[in-house]
Write a protein that holds these residues in place. Structure first.
Motif, mmCIF file in Angstrom:
data_model
loop_
_atom_site.group_PDB
_atom_site.id
_atom_site.type_symbol
_atom_site.label_atom_id
_atom_site.label_comp_id
_atom_site.label_asym_id
_atom_site.label_seq_id
_atom_site.Cartn_x
_atom_site.Cartn_y
_atom_site.Cartn_z
ATOM 1 N N ARG A 30 -12.620 7.785 4.930
ATOM 2 C CA ARG A 30 -13.680 6.937 4.020
ATOM 3 C C ARG A 30 -13.194 6.849 2.871
ATOM 4 O O ARG A 30 -13.106 5.734 1.595
ATOM 5 C CB ARG A 30 -15.164 7.549 4.183
ATOM 6 C CG ARG A 30 -15.894 6.472 3.572
ATOM 7 C CD ARG A 30 -17.910 7.263 3.128
ATOM 8 N NE ARG A 30 -17.962 8.728 3.059
ATOM 9 C CZ ARG A 30 -17.187 9.142 1.527
ATOM 10 N NH1 ARG A 30 -18.131 7.942 0.594
ATOM 11 N NH2 ARG A 30 -17.817 9.801 0.917
ATOM 12 N N VAL A 31 -13.013 8.393 2.699
ATOM 13 C CA VAL A 31 -12.302 8.133 1.325
ATOM 14 C C VAL A 31 -10.486 8.459 1.462
ATOM 15 O O VAL A 31 -9.911 9.497 2.002
ATOM 16 C CB VAL A 31 -12.578 9.613 0.305
ATOM 17 C CG1 VAL A 31 -11.370 10.000 -1.474
ATOM 18 C CG2 VAL A 31 -13.918 9.497 -0.042
ATOM 19 N N ASN A 32 -9.858 7.591 -0.088
ATOM 20 C CA ASN A 32 -8.508 7.008 0.471
ATOM 21 C C ASN A 32 -8.405 6.554 -0.879
ATOM 22 O O ASN A 32 -8.514 6.094 -0.845
ATOM 23 C CB ASN A 32 -8.169 6.778 1.954
ATOM 24 C CG ASN A 32 -8.839 4.742 1.730
ATOM 25 O OD1 ASN A 32 -8.193 3.733 0.807
ATOM 26 N ND2 ASN A 32 -9.494 4.950 2.665
ATOM 27 N N VAL A 33 -5.936 6.402 -0.438
ATOM 28 C CA VAL A 33 -5.867 6.652 -1.651
ATOM 29 C C VAL A 33 -4.682 5.011 -0.819
ATOM 30 O O VAL A 33 -3.909 5.763 -0.738
ATOM 31 C CB VAL A 33 -4.867 7.228 -3.444
ATOM 32 C CG1 VAL A 33 -4.245 6.248 -3.423
ATOM 33 C CG2 VAL A 33 -6.849 7.822 -3.937
ATOM 34 N N GLY A 54 -12.454 3.984 -3.996
ATOM 35 C CA GLY A 54 -13.474 3.238 -5.058
ATOM 36 C C GLY A 54 -12.897 2.372 -6.023
ATOM 37 O O GLY A 54 -14.422 1.997 -6.674
ATOM 38 N N GLY A 55 -11.689 1.979 -5.823
ATOM 39 C CA GLY A 55 -11.270 1.241 -7.101
ATOM 40 C C GLY A 55 -10.758 1.679 -8.150
ATOM 41 O O GLY A 55 -10.078 0.357 -8.644
ATOM 42 N N ASN A 73 -11.136 -3.679 1.803
ATOM 43 C CA ASN A 73 -11.563 -2.222 2.146
ATOM 44 C C ASN A 73 -11.792 -2.679 3.446
ATOM 45 O O ASN A 73 -12.021 -1.827 4.631
ATOM 46 C CB ASN A 73 -13.196 -2.541 1.646
ATOM 47 C CG ASN A 73 -12.165 -0.432 -0.207
ATOM 48 O OD1 ASN A 73 -11.207 -0.351 -0.219
ATOM 49 N ND2 ASN A 73 -13.376 -0.449 -1.199
ATOM 50 N N ALA A 74 -12.845 -3.669 3.622
ATOM 51 C CA ALA A 74 -12.497 -4.165 5.051
ATOM 52 C C ALA A 74 -11.913 -4.826 6.055
ATOM 53 O O ALA A 74 -11.107 -4.472 6.928
ATOM 54 C CB ALA A 74 -14.086 -5.238 5.373
ATOM 55 N N LYS A 75 -10.562 -4.760 5.192
ATOM 56 C CA LYS A 75 -9.870 -4.804 5.848
ATOM 57 C C LYS A 75 -8.492 -3.752 5.938
ATOM 58 O O LYS A 75 -7.246 -4.099 6.544
ATOM 59 C CB LYS A 75 -8.855 -6.261 5.663
ATOM 60 C CG LYS A 75 -9.933 -7.674 6.322
ATOM 61 C CD LYS A 75 -8.899 -8.500 4.991
ATOM 62 C CE LYS A 75 -9.705 -10.178 5.664
ATOM 63 N NZ LYS A 75 -8.512 -11.578 5.738
#
Length: 119
Positions: A30-33, A54-55, A73-75
């Motif tokens: 969920r948390v990524n870069v 988070g942008g 993020n959806a893709k």
């Protein structure tokens, strides 16, 4: 594991534009870069731009104002819009995906795509 598929490199004249894409699949936290790095012949790999889940964005000084990183993020896809390209932007551009866990982070790399800026 995370798999990365890059696209969008090529040859462009100085002042031109290119758009790179990198799609991630697999075990995405969920948390990524996500980001792009580049390596020119005879030089070390350097960061171009990154964007967090988070942008939050980060750019190398050399590309600020010319390149824009964004993500869907959806893709699980990151984009790098490169405008006003210069010959010194010529390099192999490689996508990076970093899963950020509670105790550790995990890096994955794409195969790289060649960007050549030349007249």
């Amino acid at each position: 594991q995370v798999q990365l598929v890059e696209s969008g490199g090529g040859l462009v004249q100085p002042g031109g534009s290119l758009r790179l894409s990198c799609a991630a699949s697999g075990s995405v936290f969920r948390v990524n870069v996500m980001g792009w790095y580049r390596q020119a012949p005879g030089k070390q790999r350097e960061l171009v731009a990154t964007i967090s889940s988070g942008g939050m964005t980060n750019y190398a000084d050399s590309v600020k104002g010319r390149f824009t990183i964004s993500r869907d993020n959806a893709k699980n896809t990151v984009y790098l819009q490169m405008n006003s390209l210069k010959p010194e932007d010529t390099a192999v551009y490689t996508c990076n995906f970093r899963n950020i866990g509670t105790l550790a982070s995990y890096d994955y790399w794409g195969q790289g795509t060649q960007v050549t800026v030349s007249s």
